[in-house]
Design a protein around this motif. Sequence first.
Motif, mmCIF file in Angstrom:
data_model
loop_
_atom_site.group_PDB
_atom_site.id
_atom_site.type_symbol
_atom_site.label_atom_id
_atom_site.label_comp_id
_atom_site.label_asym_id
_atom_site.label_seq_id
_atom_site.Cartn_x
_atom_site.Cartn_y
_atom_site.Cartn_z
ATOM 1 N N GLY A 229 0.815 -1.204 0.000
ATOM 2 C CA GLY A 229 0.000 0.000 0.000
ATOM 3 C C GLY A 229 0.849 1.255 0.000
ATOM 4 N N THR A 230 0.217 2.393 -0.282
ATOM 5 C CA THR A 230 0.899 3.687 -0.250
ATOM 6 C C THR A 230 0.087 4.658 0.588
ATOM 7 O OG1 THR A 230 -0.158 4.215 -2.372
ATOM 8 C CG2 THR A 230 2.119 3.448 -2.445
ATOM 9 N N VAL A 231 0.779 5.437 1.417
ATOM 10 C CA VAL A 231 0.078 6.306 2.362
ATOM 11 C C VAL A 231 0.723 7.681 2.420
ATOM 12 C CG1 VAL A 231 -0.731 4.393 3.803
ATOM 13 C CG2 VAL A 231 1.475 5.467 4.302
ATOM 14 N N ALA A 232 -0.092 8.656 2.829
ATOM 15 C CA ALA A 232 0.366 10.014 3.133
ATOM 16 C C ALA A 232 -0.421 10.498 4.340
ATOM 17 C CB ALA A 232 0.157 10.938 1.943
ATOM 18 N N ALA A 233 0.109 11.503 5.029
ATOM 19 C CA ALA A 233 -0.538 12.016 6.238
ATOM 20 C C ALA A 233 -1.072 13.420 6.002
ATOM 21 C CB ALA A 233 0.444 12.021 7.402
ATOM 22 N N HIS A 234 -2.263 13.677 6.508
ATOM 23 C CA HIS A 234 -2.859 15.012 6.476
ATOM 24 C C HIS A 234 -3.411 15.325 7.857
ATOM 25 C CE1 HIS A 234 -6.389 17.764 5.756
ATOM 26 N NE2 HIS A 234 -5.360 18.470 5.316
ATOM 27 N N ARG A 235 -2.866 16.365 8.489
ATOM 28 C CA ARG A 235 -3.279 16.749 9.845
ATOM 29 C C ARG A 235 -3.212 15.558 10.805
ATOM 30 N NH1 ARG A 235 -8.760 20.393 9.063
ATOM 31 N NH2 ARG A 235 -7.881 22.077 7.782
ATOM 32 N N LEU A 239 -3.751 8.637 5.325
ATOM 33 C CA LEU A 239 -4.646 8.331 4.204
ATOM 34 C C LEU A 239 -3.974 7.332 3.273
ATOM 35 C CD1 LEU A 239 -5.711 11.996 3.321
ATOM 36 C CD2 LEU A 239 -6.869 10.406 4.880
ATOM 37 N N LYS A 240 -4.749 6.343 2.831
ATOM 38 C CA LYS A 240 -4.262 5.426 1.811
ATOM 39 C C LYS A 240 -4.537 6.018 0.434
ATOM 40 C CE LYS A 240 -4.990 1.128 4.401
ATOM 41 N NZ LYS A 240 -5.690 -0.193 4.380
ATOM 42 N N LEU A 241 -3.512 6.064 -0.397
ATOM 43 C CA LEU A 241 -3.677 6.516 -1.770
ATOM 44 C C LEU A 241 -3.752 5.278 -2.653
ATOM 45 C CD1 LEU A 241 -2.629 9.049 -0.284
ATOM 46 C CD2 LEU A 241 -1.488 9.701 -2.405
ATOM 47 N N LEU A 242 -4.904 5.047 -3.246
ATOM 48 C CA LEU A 242 -5.163 3.810 -3.977
ATOM 49 C C LEU A 242 -5.050 3.962 -5.487
ATOM 50 C CD1 LEU A 242 -8.216 2.609 -1.887
ATOM 51 C CD2 LEU A 242 -5.828 1.977 -1.605
#
Length: 305
Positions: A229-235, A239-242
Motif C-alpha cells: 500500500g501507499t500512504v500520506a498524512a494530512h493533519r 490516508l491510503k492513496l489507492l
Amino acid sequence: MRLAFMGSPDFAVPALRALAKAGHEIAAVYCQPPKPAHRGQALTRCPVHVAAEEMGLAVRTPARLRKAEEEHAAFAALGLDAAIVAAYGLILPKAMLDAPRRGCLNIHASLLPRWRGAAPIQAAILTGDAESGVTIMRMEEGLDTGPMLLKEAVPVTDATTAPVLHDALSAIGARLILRALDEDPPPVPQPEEGVTYAPKLGPADRPLDFGLDAINLARRVRALNPWPGTVAAHRGTVLKLLAAVPDPTRTDAAPGTILSGGYVACGGGTVLRLLKLQRPGKAAQEIDAFLRGYALPEGERLETP
C-alpha cells in the motif's frame, strides 16, 4: 508425469490447477504453513493450500527446509519426475533440488535476468519497464540464477497496476509450465549482463515522498497497491492513496502542497492527481466522493508519515 507442486499465494493457483487438468500426477503440494490473519488472528491457510485441499491433493507445510533432513528424505521418496515451484516462499536446499529426475522448475514473474528476487512484478512497474513477463527456469542453488527454458513477455503501460500484471503473469505461467514439461526445451544460461534484483517489500515502503516527481509517485501507487500500500498524512490522519496519475500541469508550490480538487504538488514542479483514497475505518472512495466527506483544503500539505 509425477510432480510435486510448491507454491503459496494466489499467483501459483492457476498453475496448480492447469497441471492437474492436464493429467499430471500431483504427488504432493508444498506450501507455507497456516498463519494468523485478519482481525481475529485465526490460523489461515494460504491460497494454494485451500486449492489443493479442494482438489483432494496431499498437502505438506514444513516451516523450514534447509536443515530438515527428514523433509529431504520424504521429498526424495516421492519418486518425482519434476517439482514445479511458484512463489513458494522457502529456499530449496541442494538435496531437494537434485531429487526429481528433471529437476525443479520455477515459474518466475519476470524476464530473467531482470528482476531476480522477491518482488519482480512491483519492480517492473516502479522502474517504468516497457515490458514484463514470465520465465520458466531450472532451479539451482543461486537466487534465480538457473538456466532458462521458456519466456513470454507482456507490455507494461502507464495504466498497468500490480493486480493486473499479477493476474496476467499468473495465467502465462500456468500455460508456459505445461509447455516446458511437454516440450522439454534445452536450457539456456542466463546472460551475465542486465542482472537486477527486486527486494522484498514491506510496511517501510508504504509512505510516499512528495519530493519525488509525479510520474514516479504514480508508479509507486500503481505498483504497491494492494500490498504493502501507499500512504500520506494530512493533519495527523494517515490516508491510503489507492489510485493516482501524473497531471501535465506545472506548479511552483512546495512538494506536498494540496492544490484544488485533489491535486498535489510534487518534486520538480510536477503535479499528481489523486483518483482514489481511503481514510481509517472508512471504505475506499473515488476522489469526488472522498472530498465530499473529508476536506483537503488548498494550501495545506500532505506529509510523509
